[in-house]
Design a protein around this motif. Structure first.
Motif, PDB file in Angstrom:
ATOM      1  N   PHE A 139       6.300  -9.429 -56.200  1.00 53.26           N
ATOM      2  CA  PHE A 139       7.488  -8.622 -55.993  1.00 53.26           C
ATOM      3  C   PHE A 139       8.596  -9.049 -56.957  1.00 53.26           C
ATOM      4  O   PHE A 139       8.877 -10.237 -57.100  1.00 53.26           O
ATOM      5  N   TYR A 154      12.545   4.593 -51.115  1.00 56.75           N
ATOM      6  CA  TYR A 154      12.508   3.139 -51.185  1.00 56.75           C
ATOM      7  C   TYR A 154      11.706   2.816 -52.446  1.00 56.75           C
ATOM      8  O   TYR A 154      10.524   3.161 -52.529  1.00 56.75           O
ATOM      9  N   PHE A 186      10.382   0.147 -55.664  1.00 59.12           N
ATOM     10  CA  PHE A 186      10.008  -1.247 -55.894  1.00 59.12           C
ATOM     11  C   PHE A 186       9.489  -1.412 -57.328  1.00 59.12           C
ATOM     12  O   PHE A 186       8.949  -0.482 -57.929  1.00 59.12           O
ATOM     13  N   GLY A 220       6.193   2.692 -36.204  1.00 61.73           N
ATOM     14  CA  GLY A 220       6.965   1.463 -36.377  1.00 61.73           C
ATOM     15  C   GLY A 220       7.618   1.474 -37.733  1.00 61.73           C
ATOM     16  O   GLY A 220       8.104   2.499 -38.197  1.00 61.73           O
ATOM     17  N   SER A 221       7.611   0.366 -38.417  1.00 63.28           N
ATOM     18  CA  SER A 221       8.221   0.333 -39.740  1.00 63.28           C
ATOM     19  C   SER A 221       7.217   0.006 -40.830  1.00 63.28           C
ATOM     20  O   SER A 221       7.606  -0.370 -41.935  1.00 63.28           O
ATOM     21  N   ALA A 222       5.927   0.117 -40.570  1.00 61.91           N
ATOM     22  CA  ALA A 222       4.926  -0.077 -41.614  1.00 61.91           C
ATOM     23  C   ALA A 222       5.097   0.998 -42.677  1.00 61.91           C
ATOM     24  O   ALA A 222       5.380   2.159 -42.362  1.00 61.91           O
ATOM     25  N   ARG A 223       4.933   0.603 -43.924  1.00 58.71           N
ATOM     26  CA  ARG A 223       5.141   1.535 -45.028  1.00 58.71           C
ATOM     27  C   ARG A 223       4.000   1.426 -46.033  1.00 58.71           C
ATOM     28  O   ARG A 223       3.509   0.342 -46.315  1.00 58.71           O
ATOM     29  N   GLN A 224       3.597   2.572 -46.576  1.00 56.27           N
ATOM     30  CA  GLN A 224       2.575   2.607 -47.610  1.00 56.27           C
ATOM     31  C   GLN A 224       3.246   2.612 -48.966  1.00 56.27           C
ATOM     32  O   GLN A 224       4.165   3.401 -49.223  1.00 56.27           O
ATOM     33  N   LEU A 225       2.783   1.751 -49.854  1.00 55.59           N
ATOM     34  CA  LEU A 225       3.280   1.762 -51.225  1.00 55.59           C
ATOM     35  C   LEU A 225       2.406   2.696 -52.058  1.00 55.59           C
ATOM     36  O   LEU A 225       1.189   2.574 -52.064  1.00 55.59           O
ATOM     37  N   ILE A 254       4.569   5.080 -42.646  1.00 57.33           N
ATOM     38  CA  ILE A 254       3.265   5.609 -42.273  1.00 57.33           C
ATOM     39  C   ILE A 254       2.935   5.425 -40.803  1.00 57.33           C
ATOM     40  O   ILE A 254       1.857   5.750 -40.362  1.00 57.33           O
ATOM     41  N   SER A 255       3.867   4.914 -40.035  1.00 66.16           N
ATOM     42  CA  SER A 255       3.561   4.773 -38.624  1.00 66.16           C
ATOM     43  C   SER A 255       4.847   4.903 -37.836  1.00 66.16           C
ATOM     44  O   SER A 255       5.930   4.982 -38.405  1.00 66.16           O
ATOM     45  N   PHE A 294       1.793   3.566 -55.919  1.00 66.88           N
ATOM     46  CA  PHE A 294       2.081   2.917 -57.191  1.00 66.88           C
ATOM     47  C   PHE A 294       1.937   3.881 -58.366  1.00 66.88           C
ATOM     48  O   PHE A 294       1.118   4.813 -58.334  1.00 66.88           O
ATOM     49  N   LYS A 350      13.758  -4.477 -55.364  1.00 60.94           N
ATOM     50  CA  LYS A 350      13.644  -3.215 -54.635  1.00 60.94           C
ATOM     51  C   LYS A 350      15.007  -2.551 -54.508  1.00 60.94           C
ATOM     52  O   LYS A 350      16.052  -3.213 -54.556  1.00 60.94           O
TER      53      LYS A 350
END
Lengths: 117, 112
Positions: free
Chosen positions: A46, A32, A34, A100-105, A97-98, A107, A49
């Motif tokens: 933003f 993914y 960005f 669920g659908s939480a995501r770490q960016l 990162i979890s 950079f 993406k």
């Protein structure tokens, strides 16, 4: 581990000329990707993406980016640069990162774009 | 919508002092994040939360604590400030399933 590289600390381009800001990535699985822009003393905004689908992604303010899987690149482009495009640009890759659908960016180090009048 | 707001904008701390960085979002986003940005570097994740009452560590959590008592607020606490915590701190949020994080304007913290 995933990582993002922006090989150019600084890019200068004349107003009206096309611009490219380079980004390469290293991830396992489908990335993914960005692009964010940061103006002085402001938060990140933003731009666009890539998750899946068409390799050419169009975003805000006339910017677009091309996903190239074989070259693991996601370069940011604009056909005609404006002085107001001058800012710090960050490429990022997103990792879940979890459960669920939480995501770490993650950079890249950023590329300072200066558009000269 | 104000989006993601952060206070204060700037702060100078002495070594050993404590403070709380405030972050509020009005977009009803489930997920919230704290990042720090060191000079010439990209952002690094400190803590994140997937909903009220749920928090977890990110890449660089040492020296920080967080809480999430409401959907809107996600404060970051520094208990014993150290010079290594001199940085710009960004809060971000996203809605579950959208994959796009929205950032606040940042807090510039200097520890002397």
């Amino acid at each position: 581990a995933q990582s993002v590289a922006q090989p150019e600390d600084q890019v200068n381009v004349a107003e009206g000329n096309p611009l490219t800001v380079k980004c390469t990535y290293s991830v396992s699985g489908n990335p993914y990707l960005f692009w964010y822009v940061q103006y002085p003393n402001r938060g990140l905004q933003f731009l666009l993406k890539y998750i899946t689908g068409d390799n050419l992604v169009k975003g805000s303010y006339g910017f677009e980016a091309e996903f190239n899987k074989s070259q693991t690149s996601f370069h940011l482009k604009k056909p005609s640069a404006l002085v107001s495009d001058s800012a710090l640009y960050f490429c990022a890759v997103s990792l879940k990162i979890s459960s669920g659908s939480a995501r770490q960016l993650t950079f890249g180090s950023g590329t300072q774009l200066t558009v000269l009048p | 919508n104000a989006g993601v707001t952060q206070t204060p904008k700037f702060r100078i701390l002495k070594i050993g002092q404590s403070m709380t960085l405030q972050c509020t979002q009005d977009m009803n986003h489930n997920y919230m994040y704290w990042y720090r940005q060191d000079p010439g570097m990209g952002l690094k994740l400190i803590y994140y939360s997937v909903g009220a009452g749920i928090t977890d560590k990110g890449e660089v959590p040492n020296g920080y604590n967080v809480s999430r008592s409401t959907t809107e607020d996600f404060p970051l606490r520094l208990e014993l400030a150290a010079p290594s915590q001199t940085s710009v701190y960004f809060c971000a949020s996203d809605a579950q399933g959208t994959d796009t994080q929205y950032f606040g304007p940042g807090t510039r913290l200097t520890v002397l």
